[in-house]
Scaffold this active site. Sequence first.
Site, PDB file in Angstrom:
ATOM      1  N   ARG A 232     -47.473 -37.446 -24.680  1.00  0.00           N
ATOM      2  CA  ARG A 232     -46.463 -36.783 -24.021  1.00  0.00           C
ATOM      3  C   ARG A 232     -46.278 -35.250 -24.611  1.00  0.00           C
ATOM      4  O   ARG A 232     -46.105 -35.013 -25.478  1.00  0.00           O
ATOM      5  CB  ARG A 232     -45.086 -37.445 -24.339  1.00  0.00           C
ATOM      6  CG  ARG A 232     -44.962 -38.683 -23.495  1.00  0.00           C
ATOM      7  CD  ARG A 232     -44.873 -38.621 -22.003  1.00  0.00           C
ATOM      8  NE  ARG A 232     -44.899 -39.742 -21.345  1.00  0.00           N
ATOM      9  CZ  ARG A 232     -45.889 -40.327 -20.736  1.00  0.00           C
ATOM     10  NH1 ARG A 232     -47.042 -40.005 -20.959  1.00  0.00           N
ATOM     11  NH2 ARG A 232     -45.865 -41.695 -19.791  1.00  0.00           N
ATOM     12  N   HIS A 280     -53.411 -34.149 -16.965  1.00  0.00           N
ATOM     13  CA  HIS A 280     -52.928 -35.336 -17.117  1.00  0.00           C
ATOM     14  C   HIS A 280     -53.814 -36.298 -16.698  1.00  0.00           C
ATOM     15  O   HIS A 280     -53.611 -37.082 -15.728  1.00  0.00           O
ATOM     16  CB  HIS A 280     -51.507 -35.188 -16.514  1.00  0.00           C
ATOM     17  CG  HIS A 280     -50.667 -36.387 -16.849  1.00  0.00           C
ATOM     18  ND1 HIS A 280     -49.251 -36.277 -17.006  1.00  0.00           N
ATOM     19  CD2 HIS A 280     -51.124 -37.767 -17.373  1.00  0.00           C
ATOM     20  CE1 HIS A 280     -48.698 -37.507 -17.576  1.00  0.00           C
ATOM     21  NE2 HIS A 280     -49.640 -38.348 -17.659  1.00  0.00           N
TER      22      HIS A 280
END
Length: 317
Positions: A232, A280
């Site tokens: 994250r 991502h």
Amino acid sequence: MPVILFAVPALWDEYHAPLTEALSQAGIAAHLVAYHEIKDQGGNIDPSQVDYILTAPTAPLVDYAPFTRAKLVQNLWAGVERITGNATLTQPLSRMADPGLTEGMVEWVVGHSLRHHLGLDRYTVNPDRIWDPTCPPLARERKVAMLGLGVLGLASARALKALNFNVTGWSRTPKDIKDFPCEHGEDGLRRALKGADIVVTLLPKTPETENVLNAETLALLAPGAAVLNPGRGPLIDDEALLYALDHGTLGHAALDVFRVEPLPKDHPFWAHPKVTVTPHVAADTRAATASVLIAENIRRGEAGESFLHLVDRVRGY
């Protein structure tokens, strides 16, 4: 016959066939309906008749209160921080632990770890054609700190250990994992990071994990260490990371997740020579393998058994 609501319209075509097959293989006769079939979306399905909800934080469904019969909300992502704070979501919530997602994460972590370990960048970018026959150390001479020992972290840690890397795991709370060294707590974090050549962050985003890598903790790493973050974005203090890269403390950072996504085009990470940006893509939920897990959780619900991968609302993951 349980009613299953698939609440992510953009993924309906991708999931419909494999989920239907997985439910059949699990012996479940179910009514699988798309989000647009719910009455308040102009359809004819009453929310109070839905037994299971399949959703993601990007789904248009935000009010779970009408789904009074729902036994489980199954998230299609591994991350749940965007959904746990929804006050209307009072049903049990399960996070995704898709085997395909895990495989993808392991491949990303191992690939970038080997890239740093072997120093591959000096061969792929060598405009001056410098002949440098210096060999890297063996993997067992590289210390790796794996921050986060959930499904993804432990699988990645075991893969690196299988390649003989010297891996130490860390989690916020104590874990007893056979044949695997684990640290926990603030003192354990310092021990895990001290002298580490490679750090991988695979922690959930919580108030306790934000900026776990900061000026103080980054200073503990071995000179020239690599930071890999497929977890994250907020796990790392961006300014502290850039400072360490600019001043030679760190050798490289491979980053797959960011505080703002897509990463703004003017962000310094894009142009920094010691930063690799991946958009991502370290791990994604695969419909085929995720559908098998979804079907198993629904089978468990119908059989009165415990659900897999339930989220602890207090911890937030």
